[in-house]
Write a protein that holds these residues in place. Structure first.
Motif, PDB file in Angstrom:
ATOM      1  N   GLU A  39       0.833  -1.208   0.000  1.00  0.00           N
ATOM      2  CA  GLU A  39       0.000   0.000   0.000  1.00  0.00           C
ATOM      3  C   GLU A  39       0.867   1.257   0.000  1.00  0.00           C
ATOM      4  OE1 GLU A  39      -3.168   0.248  -0.600  1.00  0.00           O
ATOM      5  OE2 GLU A  39      -3.297  -1.935  -0.685  1.00  0.00           O
ATOM      6  N   THR A  58      -7.168   4.952   2.901  1.00  0.00           N
ATOM      7  CA  THR A  58      -8.046   3.981   3.545  1.00  0.00           C
ATOM      8  C   THR A  58      -7.456   2.579   3.568  1.00  0.00           C
ATOM      9  OG1 THR A  58      -9.950   5.298   2.851  1.00  0.00           O
ATOM     10  CG2 THR A  58     -10.386   3.047   3.585  1.00  0.00           C
ATOM     11  N   LYS A  59      -6.935   2.105   2.439  1.00  0.00           N
ATOM     12  CA  LYS A  59      -6.364   0.748   2.382  1.00  0.00           C
ATOM     13  C   LYS A  59      -5.136   0.627   3.284  1.00  0.00           C
ATOM     14  CE  LYS A  59      -7.916  -0.476  -2.264  1.00  0.00           C
ATOM     15  NZ  LYS A  59      -7.461  -0.821  -3.619  1.00  0.00           N
ATOM     16  N   GLU A  61      -4.502   2.438   6.017  1.00  0.00           N
ATOM     17  CA  GLU A  61      -4.963   2.470   7.404  1.00  0.00           C
ATOM     18  C   GLU A  61      -5.599   1.136   7.813  1.00  0.00           C
ATOM     19  OE1 GLU A  61      -5.730   7.246   7.898  1.00  0.00           O
ATOM     20  OE2 GLU A  61      -7.246   6.062   6.852  1.00  0.00           O
ATOM     21  N   THR A  62      -6.309   0.498   6.890  1.00  0.00           N
ATOM     22  CA  THR A  62      -6.895  -0.819   7.158  1.00  0.00           C
ATOM     23  C   THR A  62      -5.802  -1.861   7.362  1.00  0.00           C
ATOM     24  OG1 THR A  62      -8.877  -0.260   5.897  1.00  0.00           O
ATOM     25  CG2 THR A  62      -8.433  -2.615   6.237  1.00  0.00           C
ATOM     26  N   ALA A  63      -4.755  -1.789   6.543  1.00  0.00           N
ATOM     27  CA  ALA A  63      -3.634  -2.728   6.670  1.00  0.00           C
ATOM     28  C   ALA A  63      -2.905  -2.541   7.997  1.00  0.00           C
ATOM     29  CB  ALA A  63      -2.670  -2.557   5.493  1.00  0.00           C
ATOM     30  N   GLN A  65      -4.301  -1.396  10.760  1.00  0.00           N
ATOM     31  CA  GLN A  65      -5.214  -1.940  11.770  1.00  0.00           C
ATOM     32  C   GLN A  65      -5.093  -3.463  11.857  1.00  0.00           C
ATOM     33  OE1 GLN A  65      -7.363  -0.918  14.116  1.00  0.00           O
ATOM     34  NE2 GLN A  65      -6.626   1.146  13.805  1.00  0.00           N
ATOM     35  N   ALA A  66      -4.942  -4.112  10.711  1.00  0.00           N
ATOM     36  CA  ALA A  66      -4.800  -5.573  10.694  1.00  0.00           C
ATOM     37  C   ALA A  66      -3.526  -5.995  11.415  1.00  0.00           C
ATOM     38  CB  ALA A  66      -4.800  -6.086   9.250  1.00  0.00           C
ATOM     39  N   GLN A  82       0.107   4.284  12.788  1.00  0.00           N
ATOM     40  CA  GLN A  82      -1.275   4.753  12.816  1.00  0.00           C
ATOM     41  C   GLN A  82      -1.348   6.161  13.401  1.00  0.00           C
ATOM     42  OE1 GLN A  82      -3.905   2.881  15.717  1.00  0.00           O
ATOM     43  NE2 GLN A  82      -5.482   2.731  14.123  1.00  0.00           N
TER      44      GLN A  82
END
Length: 155
Positions: A39, A58-59, A61-63, A65-66, A82
Motif C-alpha cells: 500500500e 483507507t487501504k 490504514e486498514t492494513a 489496523q490488521a 497509525q
C-alpha cells in the motif's frame, strides 16, 4: 546508602535489558507488514505522479489496523504508524507530507524489526527534511517534484 544505590542500579539494568527483549515476529505479522509495504508503494507512486494532491489512505490504514490486531512484536510500531497518520490533515499537503514522513520512519523501523525485506529501503532528503520508504535503491523523492532525485539511501 550504598546498598540502595546497588539495588537501584540493578533495577535500572534489569529494565534496560527487558526493554531490549523483543517479541518474536510471526509470519502473519510479516505478511501484514508486506501488505502495508505494498500500500505504501501505491502511495509513493501516486505522489510521484501527482503534485499538491493527497492520496487516499483507507487501504493503508486498514492494513495497519490488521497488523495491530495481530497483537504481536510489531504492534507498537504499527500503533506509531497509525498515530503518525492521524496528523495528516484533510487538505493541507504539507501536513500530509509531515505525517507521511513520520509514518515512513516507523515503517522503516518495522521493516528492520521484521528482519528486512531486501527490496524496500529507507530514503531521506536533507533539502525537505523528510523520509520515505520505497522499493529498490533509486532515489525517487515524493515530496519535491522539482527535485525527484534529491535524497540519500539510508542504511
Amino acid at each position: 546508602m550504598r546498598l540502595n544505590f546497588l539495588i537501584s542500579f540493578g533495577i535500572l539494568v534489569f529494565f534496560s535489558v527487558c526493554n531490549k527483549i523483543q517479541t518474536p515476529i510471526s509470519e502473519s505479522e510479516k505478511n501484514a507488514l508486506q501488505t502495508i509495504l505494498s500500500e505504501n508503494e501505491s502511495i509513493h507512486s501516486f505522489l510521484m505522479k501527482e503534485e499538491e494532491k493527497i492520496p487516499e489512505l483507507t487501504k493503508l490504514e486498514t492494513a495497519i489496523q490488521a497488523l495491530i490486531a495481530l497483537n504481536g512484536g510489531l504492534k507498537i510500531q504499527a500503533e506509531k504508524m497509525q498515530n503518525s497518520l492521524k496528523e495528516k490533515g484533510s487538505k493541507d499537503v504539507e501536513k500530509f507530507f509531515l505525517a507521511y514522513s513520520a509514518f515512513s520512519e516507523n515503517l522503516a523501523e518495522s521493516v528492520k524489526l521484521a528482519g528486512g525485506t531486501g527490496i524496500f529501503n529507507k530514503f531521506y532528503c536533507p533539502m525537505v527534511k523528510k523520509t520515505w520508504v520505497s522499493q529498490g535503491t533509486k532515489v525517487q523523492n515524493p515530496y519535491a517534484p522539482e527535485m525527484r532525485d534529491c535524497g540519500d539511501l539510508v542504511p
